[in-house]
Write a protein that holds these residues in place. Sequence first.
Motif, mmCIF file in Angstrom:
data_model
loop_
_atom_site.group_PDB
_atom_site.id
_atom_site.type_symbol
_atom_site.label_atom_id
_atom_site.label_comp_id
_atom_site.label_asym_id
_atom_site.label_seq_id
_atom_site.Cartn_x
_atom_site.Cartn_y
_atom_site.Cartn_z
ATOM 1 N N GLU A 41 0.816 -1.222 0.000
ATOM 2 C CA GLU A 41 0.000 0.000 0.000
ATOM 3 C C GLU A 41 0.853 1.277 0.000
ATOM 4 O O GLU A 41 0.570 2.233 -0.711
ATOM 5 C CB GLU A 41 -0.872 -0.025 1.259
ATOM 6 C CG GLU A 41 -2.035 0.920 1.273
ATOM 7 C CD GLU A 41 -3.169 0.410 0.389
ATOM 8 O OE1 GLU A 41 -3.467 1.110 -0.581
ATOM 9 O OE2 GLU A 41 -3.711 -0.683 0.673
ATOM 10 N N ASP A 42 1.888 1.286 0.848
ATOM 11 C CA ASP A 42 2.656 2.524 1.053
ATOM 12 C C ASP A 42 4.041 2.448 0.415
ATOM 13 O O ASP A 42 4.969 3.107 0.853
ATOM 14 C CB ASP A 42 2.797 2.798 2.552
ATOM 15 C CG ASP A 42 3.588 1.689 3.228
ATOM 16 O OD1 ASP A 42 3.730 0.596 2.609
ATOM 17 O OD2 ASP A 42 4.090 1.889 4.349
ATOM 18 N N GLN A 60 3.378 6.193 -3.194
ATOM 19 C CA GLN A 60 3.382 7.464 -2.454
ATOM 20 C C GLN A 60 3.239 8.669 -3.373
ATOM 21 O O GLN A 60 2.711 9.704 -2.980
ATOM 22 C CB GLN A 60 4.694 7.621 -1.667
ATOM 23 C CG GLN A 60 4.835 6.692 -0.489
ATOM 24 C CD GLN A 60 6.251 6.740 0.081
ATOM 25 O OE1 GLN A 60 6.982 7.710 -0.138
ATOM 26 N NE2 GLN A 60 6.637 5.712 0.797
ATOM 27 N N GLN A 63 -1.232 8.386 -7.125
ATOM 28 C CA GLN A 63 -2.507 7.970 -6.559
ATOM 29 C C GLN A 63 -3.441 7.619 -7.687
ATOM 30 O O GLN A 63 -3.739 8.454 -8.536
ATOM 31 C CB GLN A 63 -3.058 9.142 -5.741
ATOM 32 C CG GLN A 63 -4.460 8.919 -5.210
ATOM 33 C CD GLN A 63 -4.771 9.910 -4.098
ATOM 34 O OE1 GLN A 63 -4.269 9.801 -2.981
ATOM 35 N NE2 GLN A 63 -5.589 10.896 -4.403
ATOM 36 N N LYS A 78 -2.972 16.061 -5.887
ATOM 37 C CA LYS A 78 -3.154 14.805 -5.145
ATOM 38 C C LYS A 78 -2.913 13.584 -6.015
ATOM 39 O O LYS A 78 -2.546 12.529 -5.511
ATOM 40 C CB LYS A 78 -4.561 14.769 -4.541
ATOM 41 C CG LYS A 78 -4.750 15.776 -3.397
ATOM 42 C CD LYS A 78 -6.117 15.622 -2.748
ATOM 43 C CE LYS A 78 -6.341 16.704 -1.692
ATOM 44 N NZ LYS A 78 -7.728 16.652 -1.147
ATOM 45 N N GLN A 104 0.273 10.875 -2.624
ATOM 46 C CA GLN A 104 -0.666 10.134 -1.805
ATOM 47 C C GLN A 104 -0.226 10.223 -0.364
ATOM 48 O O GLN A 104 0.887 9.811 -0.035
ATOM 49 C CB GLN A 104 -0.679 8.680 -2.286
ATOM 50 C CG GLN A 104 -1.527 7.759 -1.459
ATOM 51 C CD GLN A 104 -1.816 6.459 -2.209
ATOM 52 O OE1 GLN A 104 -2.607 6.416 -3.146
ATOM 53 N NE2 GLN A 104 -1.137 5.402 -1.817
ATOM 54 N N ASN A 105 -1.064 10.784 0.490
ATOM 55 C CA ASN A 105 -0.780 10.669 1.917
ATOM 56 C C ASN A 105 -2.049 10.869 2.726
ATOM 57 O O ASN A 105 -3.090 11.272 2.188
ATOM 58 C CB ASN A 105 0.360 11.611 2.351
ATOM 59 C CG ASN A 105 -0.023 13.063 2.310
ATOM 60 O OD1 ASN A 105 -1.027 13.473 2.899
ATOM 61 N ND2 ASN A 105 0.772 13.868 1.596
ATOM 62 N N SER A 106 -1.970 10.592 4.001
ATOM 63 C CA SER A 106 -3.177 10.550 4.824
ATOM 64 C C SER A 106 -3.516 11.926 5.397
ATOM 65 O O SER A 106 -4.465 12.052 6.156
ATOM 66 C CB SER A 106 -2.974 9.548 5.948
ATOM 67 O OG SER A 106 -1.787 9.887 6.653
ATOM 68 N N HIS A 148 -4.014 14.814 3.541
ATOM 69 C CA HIS A 148 -4.790 15.690 2.652
ATOM 70 C C HIS A 148 -6.151 16.035 3.258
ATOM 71 O O HIS A 148 -6.721 15.251 4.011
ATOM 72 C CB HIS A 148 -5.054 14.999 1.308
ATOM 73 C CG HIS A 148 -3.830 14.786 0.479
ATOM 74 N ND1 HIS A 148 -2.802 15.683 0.408
ATOM 75 C CD2 HIS A 148 -3.473 13.761 -0.342
ATOM 76 C CE1 HIS A 148 -1.875 15.218 -0.418
ATOM 77 N NE2 HIS A 148 -2.249 14.053 -0.872
ATOM 78 N N ARG A 152 -2.887 20.009 10.858
ATOM 79 C CA ARG A 152 -2.061 18.840 10.496
ATOM 80 C C ARG A 152 -0.662 19.228 10.014
ATOM 81 O O ARG A 152 0.117 18.371 9.634
ATOM 82 C CB ARG A 152 -2.749 18.064 9.360
ATOM 83 C CG ARG A 152 -4.117 17.553 9.720
ATOM 84 C CD ARG A 152 -4.774 16.869 8.538
ATOM 85 N NE ARG A 152 -6.096 16.371 8.923
ATOM 86 C CZ ARG A 152 -6.927 15.735 8.103
ATOM 87 N NH1 ARG A 152 -6.549 15.513 6.852
ATOM 88 N NH2 ARG A 152 -8.095 15.327 8.515
#
Lengths: 602, 602
Positions: free
Chosen positions: A36-37, A42, A45, B41, B45-47, B49, B66
Amino acid sequence: MAKNPVIGLLGGGQLGRMLCQAAAPLGITVAVLDAEDCPAKQINQNSLHVTGSFKDPEKIKTLASRCDVLTVEIEHVECDVLEEIATKGVEVPSPDGHGTVMKRVPVHPSYKTIRLIQDKFQQKEYFAKNGLPVAPQMAIESGDARSASIEQAAKSFGFPFMLKGAKGSYDGRGNFKVRGPDDFETAAAQMGDQPLYAEKFVPFQMELAVMVMRTEDDDGNLKKVYPYPVVETIHEDSICTKVFFPPRNVAEGITRRAQKVACDVVSRLWGRGVFAVEMFLAGDEIIVNEVAPRPHNSGHLTIELVPQRSQFRAQLDSILDRVPSSEFSFIPQFPSALMLNILGGAEPQSHDRLVKLTTDFYHPHANATLQMYGKSSKPGRKIGHITAWGQSAIEQLSERTSHLIRCMDEIRAERIGSTEAVRESELQSGPTPLVAVTMGSDSDLGTLSAGLKVLKDFDVPFVVRITSAHRTPHHMMQFAAEMNKSGCKAIIAAAGGAAHLPGMVASEVALPVIGVPVRASVLDGMDSLLSIVQMPRGIPCATVGIGNSTNAALLAIRILGVAFPEYADKMKAYQEKMKNEVLAKDEVMLSTGWEKYLNRQA
Amino acid sequence: MAKNPVIGLLGGGQLGRMLCQAAAPLGITVAVLDAEDCPAKQINQNSLHVTGSFKDPEKIKTLASRCDVLTVEIEHVECDVLEEIATKGVEVPSPDGHGTVMKRVPVHPSYKTIRLIQDKFQQKEYFAKNGLPVAPQMAIESGDARSASIEQAAKSFGFPFMLKGAKGSYDGRGNFKVRGPDDFETAAAQMGDQPLYAEKFVPFQMELAVMVMRTEDDDGNLKKVYPYPVVETIHEDSICTKVFFPPRNVAEGITRRAQKVACDVVSRLWGRGVFAVEMFLAGDEIIVNEVAPRPHNSGHLTIELVPQRSQFRAQLDSILDRVPSSEFSFIPQFPSALMLNILGGAEPQSHDRLVKLTTDFYHPHANATLQMYGKSSKPGRKIGHITAWGQSAIEQLSERTSHLIRCMDEIRAERIGSTEAVRESELQSGPTPLVAVTMGSDSDLGTLSAGLKVLKDFDVPFVVRITSAHRTPHHMMQFAAEMNKSGCKAIIAAAGGAAHLPGMVASEVALPVIGVPVRASVLDGMDSLLSIVQMPRGIPCATVGIGNSTNAALLAIRILGVAFPEYADKMKAYQEKMKNEVLAKDEVMLSTGWEKYLNRQA
């Protein structure tokens, strides 16, 4: 192939990440099979990614069902399923909505290439059979026959020889150098049960690598192979750590041959893509070591050196069959570049200082960029790399980045627990001269001194040498050739009498050469002037007045101004100052009268 | 600031996307506030956003909670909430797990800058108050007073003058050129109720832009401003469409002044980051048009031109306060570059052919790269851009990419439904000469012809003129001064007898001047040679052999090679060819014998 094809990628490490980096600006979608990561996901997307292992046949099929073409960032993948996908296809929903149909998805490079590369012994047997230069090798038996087989290899190849695992290893891991019979037991124990082969040891002085792009038509016929420039690779602890372009102190004839060999190798493989061909240079001989059927560490510096088409862009262009129809080649945009791997150190933060040195880097004639892979640090793990490049020769670039290289060596020393590993940088020569000044005899130095002072005043980096055309002809030509290859921009040459030096230097170089006629014992310098200025058509020599080294230096600075605005500015300021000085004198003469002025001068 | 700080970005369009592209290799995390599938985006990809609008105060606060620092890719954001976040902070969970605490998050550039920039009228009032060069302007009343106010502007400024919306517009949208009283009604109707101002029309010949990086300490004190190279921008239909580096036919003195003005402007703003300063060049005057407090279309070509530190990298370096402590500047790595926007055409696939021309592009001395933004096509929408760059002057680069420019113009013509829009490329004035050739008298042309042929063979743009030192002294000096300011890199001057022309030209310019002594009626050219070569200390003249214009041309080409590698390459090829010709003759003489050879020559 669909208009906006989707590329399926097995593996999402740093190579996959950089492939995605190249794909995004081109509007190409890459679907990645990996965790996934992983580094590639990264920065990429989309809803087509598959989570899982690139060795899992079911996951590979899922990926294939979403894509128009498959490629790999690592050769240690499940090959049979790739063959099945390419030849029989994968099940996908039928377009008419009823049931499923089989969709064949091309795999590039071909599963045949990947399968061959997976077995290093078979790989080289194949190359040997095709007349390509490889080191002699033999298979080593397994089980009870192993010991005898190793002894047989020792008999055939002599000591030292190499024992290598045929499968699953890369980066030189799983190799054992057998130095004598005492090593037999250790070797057998350390290598374990894996399939082995023995290889004659090649006493190479350097490792070279060439990335090659291979294009193919839809029926699998080779269209063409395109080599990138040759690089020198440095391995430490069985990992590629540094890459130099061009290779240091290697003749052009050899690099040309290395490109030829690499192209021959890749011509004999199957499928589209880029391939790394790693070679040994032993004496004048080039021996193929191994091939990676994908972008490769030795090609990272193409991102900066060949920015118009890096190895990652070339991989995309090739597998999508989008190579320009015109004849083309990968032209380096700078005369030199080097790549330094950032490997995880003893501590998780060991590499931080190297990163800081890189982001802080500034030099007017050299640059350094950072590429981190989004991976956590582990000792010896590749977690990023640095590329440096410059407008000068590789030796100067190495010197300008020597603090980075030193830092990297220190981090390694900490990691492997040895201070010996810190090598003094091999590159201790002074800064690149922009102007080279040379004279036929040290008796010309007096004439040159005024010009040297001008160069100093204008802050021009320069070098001064004695190279007599008649007493040291070879030395002179060698010096000229060196200057031609370095970052030097103009040469000043002074000579008197039968003054051949300036013209001879001009014959050797493509740079502007400025000749200063030195007044010798007779003829008032006219002999020198005519020997310098009357060059034959084809080889110009920019001649200045007899003994006028000041003007030679000023001319060199005007020439530098063509490339470097700072020198053009300094020249304008100098001319302005000169004008004002004369105007001031005129004013004084006007106000004091010429007679008083004359008296004052006396 | 945390060791691996998180940057919060308001807006995830193409500028945000390219900022993320620059951040990933540096290991910097960027959290984006914008729609789920926005361009930024897609490649990041990251958590962290946040999904939503960059004008929504609550979403901005969520993003801030954040992040370690906030920045923007667009100035039309909610400014009050940015001020609140920077000064009072946002609520975040308390580190001790009980309740919440306020966390202040720095905003760069400062909310003060963003607020000022949002009102174009106030922006320029501020610049004027600070002594910066802007066009005279006046506010236009709203409501019933509007008509009278517009008439007042006409009285103050004369026709034409500009009516501009003060807020919410960019890219030159919302501007109206009032040509006469007949336009008043249309203007008032078209501009609607928005706050307006009037501006004196500037009859500019060119638009220039300079990106500037601004650094600041933690207390908001300016540290330093660093200008990028000046570019020329072309606007069509109120959109920036093309950018040229360097500006065509603009003297260096002017570009230096433009950098100075841009630095002065940015010095007077607040916060860290990069800023675009757009200017008019009117005669010799530089007038500030407007400022964008962020990366900008006019700076896209820095990705390739200044690869060591693009405008996006500079934005990151600045807001994270990671600028090298050493003196540094943004050195272009190539002598020329140009940027072409890809705008959505009449049909969704209109731009496909331009994309194909770009990915197919190949030229040994020029390159073109594609940057697509991951946006769907709409007529006139910026969906990507092309950067071309080369080893030669901008004029040659434009010529080599003229098929791209033509294609772009055709797509525009289709879109706006006018074939008139297809302008013949503006590059019809003939390319700037790189070499100027001049002679004292037309009788010298015969001597020069061989050299002119060489220049032609080497594909050097050059100009040929007659400027006699004695018969037209002023004309000569004026010509020399012009060449000095243009893009010309070397001058060849031929004269005979009392041959003053080369030396006089050398006195006027800071360029290298090459003198060709022409054999006059007496003295076999010795008079000419000595008149040219024996220049006084301070003013060099590069002299070649009597009558040898071939060598003068070859010397000029060697000089061009110092700045443009393509000429160095051509020179090497020429020397190689010359060598091979002589070797071939030697072989023939060896095999046929010298006597037969002699007979054959006769």
